[in-house]
Design a protein around this motif. Structure first.
Motif, PDB file in Angstrom:
ATOM      1  N   ASN A  11       0.849  -1.147   0.047  1.00  0.00           N
ATOM      2  CA  ASN A  11      -0.053  -0.024   0.079  1.00  0.00           C
ATOM      3  C   ASN A  11       1.084   1.179  -0.027  1.00  0.00           C
ATOM      4  N   LEU A  13       0.287   4.172   0.594  1.00  0.00           N
ATOM      5  CA  LEU A  13      -0.176   5.093   1.809  1.00  0.00           C
ATOM      6  C   LEU A  13       0.687   4.573   2.834  1.00  0.00           C
ATOM      7  N   TRP A  14       0.701   3.221   3.091  1.00  0.00           N
ATOM      8  CA  TRP A  14       1.522   2.664   4.301  1.00  0.00           C
ATOM      9  C   TRP A  14       3.176   3.024   3.998  1.00  0.00           C
ATOM     10  N   GLN A  18       0.725   7.040   6.210  1.00  0.00           N
ATOM     11  CA  GLN A  18      -0.641   7.639   6.274  1.00  0.00           C
ATOM     12  C   GLN A  18      -1.629   6.268   6.330  1.00  0.00           C
ATOM     13  N   SER A  19      -1.472   4.962   6.547  1.00  0.00           N
ATOM     14  CA  SER A  19      -2.101   3.975   6.761  1.00  0.00           C
ATOM     15  C   SER A  19      -1.458   2.842   7.481  1.00  0.00           C
ATOM     16  N   HIS A  20      -2.357   2.237   8.287  1.00  0.00           N
ATOM     17  CA  HIS A  20      -1.679   1.097   8.945  1.00  0.00           C
ATOM     18  C   HIS A  20      -1.841  -0.322   8.182  1.00  0.00           C
ATOM     19  N   GLN A  21      -2.503  -0.127   6.792  1.00  0.00           N
ATOM     20  CA  GLN A  21      -2.541  -1.362   6.130  1.00  0.00           C
ATOM     21  C   GLN A  21      -1.598  -1.430   5.385  1.00  0.00           C
ATOM     22  N   LYS A  22      -0.710  -2.557   5.558  1.00  0.00           N
ATOM     23  CA  LYS A  22       0.544  -2.557   4.817  1.00  0.00           C
ATOM     24  C   LYS A  22       0.355  -3.489   3.302  1.00  0.00           C
TER      25      LYS A  22
END
Length: 205
Positions: A11, A13-14, A18-22
């Motif tokens: 991801n 964003l990871w 900016q995100s916890h979803q890798k």
């Protein structure tokens, strides 16, 4: 960034916090039914999609009013509980000898392609058609191969992103039994056993 996403499902964003979803499941498509109906006791009905209705099915897949025109019934057997089932009428002879024209298949909804099994028969609902085929997964996760049982029809590949719904065939209703049907089922069983032995031998190597 695009190559990292394509090759490793990372991801973007990871990467920037900016995100916890890798990981992003790039080729995972939600194939669950978009509409279901229930009876007066809130049990799911089994809707029946005949050949004529199947022609309009992909374009009305989220139209609740359209589904109300389909016949529906409740099958009071334990095998048809705790899952969503739908009936589809078979068109053409591409699945002979197992499925004949105008036979019906009862199929269970599959939430995603990752839960589908190789070499089993599925009803595949795409954006422009509904087909009943044996499914083969490919090394390329963005595509699958659909195979007819009738060898006169060549296999073909479809994009996973083009699949709207996926239904695993669990049983059939037929109105054309004959004296040779038992022999046909025996031949099918023998062919399936040979295919399984071939797969097992390939693992040993």
């Amino acid at each position: 960034m695009m190559e990292v996403l394509k090759q490793f499902n990372i991801n973007p964003l990871w990467l920037f916090g900016q995100s916890h979803q890798k990981h992003l499941p790039l080729h995972q498509v939600d194939t669950m039914p978009k509409v279901i109906t229930v009876d007066s006791e809130d049990n799911e009905n089994i809707m029946m999609v005949n050949q004529r209705a199947a022609a309009g099915y992909p374009h009305n897949i989220q139209d609740v009013e359209w589904y109300k025109q389909l016949p529906a019934f409740d099958f009071p057997l334990p095998q048809y509980r705790n899952a969503t089932y739908r009936g589809f009428q078979v068109e053409g002879d591409s699945m002979l000898p197992n499925l004949r024209p105008e036979d019906w298949v009862l199929a269970k909804a599959i939430p995603s392609l990752s839960e589908a099994s190789d070499h089993k028969i599925y009803v595949v609902v795409m954006y422009d058609t509904v087909v009943v085929k044996k499914l083969n997964k490919l090394a390329d996760p963005s595509k699958i191969r659909l195979v007819s049982l009738n060898e006169e029809y060549a296999p073909f590949e479809v994009k996973v992103s083009d699949i709207q719904e996926l239904w695993q065939v669990t049983s059939k209703l037929t109105f054309s039994l004959d004296a040779n049907s038992e022999n046909s089922m025996l031949r099918q069983l023998q062919a399936s056993m040979e295919e399984l032995k071939t797969q097992l031998n390939s693992f040993k190597k």
